[in-house]
Structure formats: structure tokens, C-alpha cells
Write an enzyme that holds these catalytic residues in place. Structure first.
Site, mmCIF file in Angstrom:
data_model
loop_
_atom_site.group_PDB
_atom_site.id
_atom_site.type_symbol
_atom_site.label_atom_id
_atom_site.label_comp_id
_atom_site.label_asym_id
_atom_site.label_seq_id
_atom_site.Cartn_x
_atom_site.Cartn_y
_atom_site.Cartn_z
ATOM 1 N N CYS A 155 13.932 31.629 -13.411
ATOM 2 C CA CYS A 155 13.686 30.952 -14.648
ATOM 3 C C CYS A 155 14.378 29.517 -14.521
ATOM 4 O O CYS A 155 15.645 29.727 -14.198
ATOM 5 C CB CYS A 155 14.065 31.664 -15.905
ATOM 6 S SG CYS A 155 13.987 30.805 -17.573
ATOM 7 N N ARG B 33 17.277 28.176 -18.200
ATOM 8 C CA ARG B 33 18.447 29.233 -18.680
ATOM 9 C C ARG B 33 19.441 28.480 -19.281
ATOM 10 O O ARG B 33 20.589 29.224 -19.934
ATOM 11 C CB ARG B 33 19.076 30.193 -17.638
ATOM 12 C CG ARG B 33 17.974 31.196 -17.123
ATOM 13 C CD ARG B 33 18.551 32.056 -15.888
ATOM 14 N NE ARG B 33 18.057 31.168 -14.684
ATOM 15 C CZ ARG B 33 18.795 31.532 -13.392
ATOM 16 N NH1 ARG B 33 19.580 32.372 -13.374
ATOM 17 N NH2 ARG B 33 18.379 30.958 -12.322
ATOM 18 N N TRP C 226 9.846 28.107 -24.504
ATOM 19 C CA TRP C 226 8.747 27.393 -24.710
ATOM 20 C C TRP C 226 8.197 27.001 -23.109
ATOM 21 O O TRP C 226 8.810 27.230 -22.036
ATOM 22 C CB TRP C 226 9.362 25.917 -25.529
ATOM 23 C CG TRP C 226 10.416 25.224 -24.814
ATOM 24 C CD1 TRP C 226 10.211 24.616 -23.708
ATOM 25 C CD2 TRP C 226 11.588 25.386 -25.429
ATOM 26 N NE1 TRP C 226 11.797 24.038 -23.469
ATOM 27 C CE2 TRP C 226 12.524 24.589 -24.524
ATOM 28 C CE3 TRP C 226 12.285 26.057 -26.434
ATOM 29 C CZ2 TRP C 226 13.722 24.336 -24.754
ATOM 30 C CZ3 TRP C 226 13.678 25.723 -26.707
ATOM 31 C CH2 TRP C 226 14.328 25.065 -25.843
ATOM 32 N N GLU D 247 3.434 24.896 -15.822
ATOM 33 C CA GLU D 247 3.193 26.188 -16.045
ATOM 34 C C GLU D 247 1.437 26.231 -16.394
ATOM 35 O O GLU D 247 0.726 26.961 -15.941
ATOM 36 C CB GLU D 247 3.779 27.100 -17.259
ATOM 37 C CG GLU D 247 5.232 27.441 -16.990
ATOM 38 C CD GLU D 247 5.719 28.057 -18.180
ATOM 39 O OE1 GLU D 247 5.406 29.294 -18.175
ATOM 40 O OE2 GLU D 247 6.644 27.612 -18.606
#
Length: 417
Positions: A84, A87, A260, A265
Site C-alpha cells: 500500500c 499508509r 480512497w 488504479e
């Protein structure tokens, strides 16, 4: 959290196995409690709590986290998510404690409420809803879907034609259709799949998400009016729902969570990948690009315009989204904070580096630690099969491997063994 990088916490690379009996792991419990008390000095010394938890596991096979422990464990699981990039915001995650909820009907209702709260009128909130854990003799509920909102995939109407919708979920779509779901009479490219939830009995129940919880953004382009004619859209909240939250040796198989979207993506993966919506050839044709050879970089040019459209559309709709350059800089800030706090910060380079313009982002030009840390979010093979193919997830069964005293009381072990 799909095969993209993003500001939600995506699949962990580690696949910690589930105990076949739902019994809590004592060593992991101690490890977590020591971490919790070290990072929360106001909770007092850890020794007394550890002694209590050891006794509770001996007597019952598991233990119950306090509200504070659960919240901290969920946030740290996000902090530990090596794949991720977002973070920096791990402390801001809101935690909804729904451990009393087991039944699929109530799980579905709380998933709907999760989406309402997370959407927040477009100002997306990082949020996790944690349902009942696995416990000896009582499995927790399972959410089969990979995300709470995903789109159906249908086979091509003609041989050699393109599939309709999202090919990633073609097998899942077929499976839920066999379970009783009825697609719209006029099938489209963005038909929202039903939510599939199973309880302790393992039986799947299907639930149609009400329109008011499915916030979507219609995609347009700031320079090309024809872009709107493509009829593209995407849902606003990426809520991962198939991953297991593991905190202190206790498994929470249903714990949907979200941050979000990172623009890439949607624009560089979901809509662009060849095995997803594969829109780059369509856009190249509309842009009049020369696709006869790769050296024209037509894919790159189409990809940039698609990502511009995504960022523009979310901004116009007032829905939180982030671009990959900004988020990359923020991730390095997160690294600095973690190092200053004396903590390791694992990161998977292949996931942290954005899927476009990677070399133009600061996260590209360095190496990262690859430690496996707990608490964690876990992508089980079993849950992945359910999410992509609709194959029923395996439930923990049996009590043969419980702690000595607890197993003796349950009649599954002699007092001398």
C-alpha cells in the site's frame, strides 16, 4: 483492496494460514499485546493483560480484544501493508466494531452502512468494519466479494468478440447467477454485482446493494467532449472485502476496509489492462493515433488521456482521489515518520511504484525493507477463489488442536496428554 497500487490497504503478500479449529495463537497474542502496550503507554504495563489473555485462551480457545486493542490492531495492519502506497493516513482509519454481528442479513446491512459512511458525500473516509471473528466451534461470517462494489463480467456475444463488463469477475458472475442472481434485462458494462455473504453454516446469501450506497462517477475528459459518449463510469469507494484481518492470533474473516482511490488504479489498471476493460485500443481510435506499430507509443498516449479523464471526473464530482505523483511523495514522508519512530516499514517495490510514469516518481529510485509484520491483512487463496470464482470458502472446523485445559474441558484431549 484488486491488482493495483492505491491509497487503500491492498492485498498483503504473506498468506498466513488459518488454524483449522479457530483457536487463537498464544505467541501472536503475546507479541501483539506487547506492541499495543508499548505504543499506548496509557494502557499500563502489558504483563497483567498478557496473563489474563493466556488464561482466557487456555479456558476458551480464544480471547476477546478490547475496543482499543481492536482499533489499534486494525490501524497497524494497514501500517504494515507492504503493498500500500497510502499508509501515511493509517492513524486516521475509523474502526466500526461489529463483532456481535454474525448473521448474513445483518452483515449485509452493516456493509451498506459502511459504504454510506465511507462515501461521506464524496469526502471519502478511511474506514473498516470488523465483524465476528473465527472462534472454536463458531466460524465468523465470510464476504465472498473481492470488493463490496464490483461490476459483472459477461462472455462475448460472438466468437472473437469482446466480453461485456469486467472480465475479472466473469466466473464470479456466472457463479452468483447460478445461486439465483438475475442480471439486468439489458446487460451493461457496469452492472453492480450482488453482495454474497455466508454465516457460520457456510450457506451463501445474496443481497442487492441499494442505489443510494453505490456512489459512481461518470467519466468525462476536460478536452475531448466525445469521451462522455463512451458511457464510462467507476464506483467512488474501493472497499476490500475478501481479505482476512489477523490481530494477535485472532482471525476476522469479514472486515471490509477502504481508503480512497489512486487515479492509476482505475485509469491504468481497471479500465486499461488487457484482461480487464481493455480501453486503450478504443481510445487510440477515437484520438486518431497510429496503432500500426509500437514505436508511435500510442498505448502510452491513450493511457495518459484516460488517466486525465479519471482525475478530472472525480474532481468535478467532488469525490476524493489522488494522483500517483502526489501519493508517491507522501509515501516517502510516511517512511521518514516510521523511521523516526524507530519502526520498520516494509514495502513491495513492484506494488509501490505506480503502473505509469514509475521512473518519474520518487518511490522508483530506492530499495525497501521486505519484513513480514503483524497485525496484517491477509489474502488467502481460499478467499481469492471465492472472490473470483464463487467457490465456497472453507470454514475452520474441529477442536482437536486446542490448548490442553480447554481441550480437556471440551472432551477432546486427556488431562495427561
Amino acid at each position: 483492496m484488486p491488482a493495483q497500487t492505491g491509497t487503500w490497504a491492498p492485498p498483503a503478500e504473506q498468506r498466513t494460514s488459518v488454524r483449522p479449529d479457530g483457536v487463537a495463537d498464544v505467541d501472536e497474542a503475546v507479541e501483539f499485546l506487547e506492541l499495543f502496550h508499548a505504543e499506548n503507554p496509557g494502557a499500563g504495563p502489558a504483563a497483567k493483560r498478557i496473563a489474563w489473555v493466556r488464561a482466557e485462551i487456555e479456558l476458551t480457545g480464544s480471547y476477546r480484544h478490547t475496543t482499543a486493542e481492536l482499533a489499534h490492531g486494525a490501524r497497524v495492519a494497514w501500517r504494515n501493508s507492504a503493498r500500500c502506497i497510502g499508509r501515511l493516513y493509517w492513524r486516521s482509519m475509523r474502526v466500526r466494531d461489529m463483532r456481535a454481528v454474525h448473521h448474513p442479513v445483518e452483515v449485509a446491512k452493516q456493509c451498506e452502512q459502511h459504504l454510506r459512511l465511507a462515501t461521506n458525500g464524496g469526502r471519502i473516509r478511511p474506514l473498516i468494519t470488523i465483524f465476528a471473528p473465527d472462534a472454536p466451534g463458531r466460524p465468523g461470517p465470510r464476504i465472498w466479494n473481492e470488493q463490496l462494489i464490483r461490476y459483472a463480467g459477461y462472455p462475448a456475444a460472438t466468437e472473437g468478440g469482446r466480453p461485456l463488463g469486467d472480465p475479472r469477475y466473469a466466473a464470479f458472475t456466472a457463479a452468483v447467477t447460478k445461486l439465483g442472481w438475475r442480471p439486468p434485462a439489458r446487460r451493461g458494462g457496469f452492472d453492480v454485482l450482488p453482495l454474497v455473504v455466508s454465516g457460520p453454516d457456510g450457506r451463501p446469501r445474496l443481497f442487492t446493494l441499494p442505489p443510494d450506497v453505490v456512489a459512481e462517477v461518470k467519466l468525462t475528459h476536460p478536452e475531448y467532449p466525445w469521451f462522455a459518449e463512451l458511457g464510462l463510469r467507476w464506483h467512488a469507494v474501493p472497499t476490500i472485502s475478501s481479505m482476512r484481518l489477523r490481530v494477535g492470533g485472532v482471525d476476522y474473516p469479514a472486515a471490509p476496509f477502504n481508503g480512497w482511490y489512486l487515479g492509476t488504479e482505475i485509469g491504468a489498471r481497471n479500465l486499461a489492462d488487457h484482461d480487464r476493460y481493455d480501453l486503450l485500443p478504443v481510445l487510440a481510435a477515437r484520438l486518431g493515433l497510429d496503432t500500426s506499430r509500437e514505436t508511435t507509443l500510442w498505448r502510452d498516449r491513450a493511457l495518459v488521456e484516460l488517466n486525465i479523464a479519471v482525475l478530472h471526473s472525480f474532481a468535478e464530482a467532488g469525490v476524493t482521489i489522488s494522483d500517483h505523483h502526489t501519493e508517491s511523495a507522501r509515501f516517502l514522508k510516511h517512511l521518514e515518520r516510521e523511521e523516526s519512530a524507530g519502526r520498520r516499514c516494509p514495502a513491495d517495490w513492484s506494488w509501490i511504484v505506480p503502473p505509469m510514469s514509475g521512473g518519474q516518481t520518487p518511490v522508483f529510485h530506492r530499495y525497501y525493507d521486505t519484513d513480514h509484520l503483524r497485525p496484517e491483512f491477509v489474502a488467502d487463496d481460499d478467499a481469492t477463489r471465492a472472490a473470483l470464482h464463487g467457490i465456497p470458502p472453507t470454514l475452520p472446523v474441529g477442536v482437536e488442536h486446542g490448548p490442553p485445559l480447554w481441550s480437556y474441558l471440551r472432551g477432546t484431549r486427556s488431562p495427561i496428554s
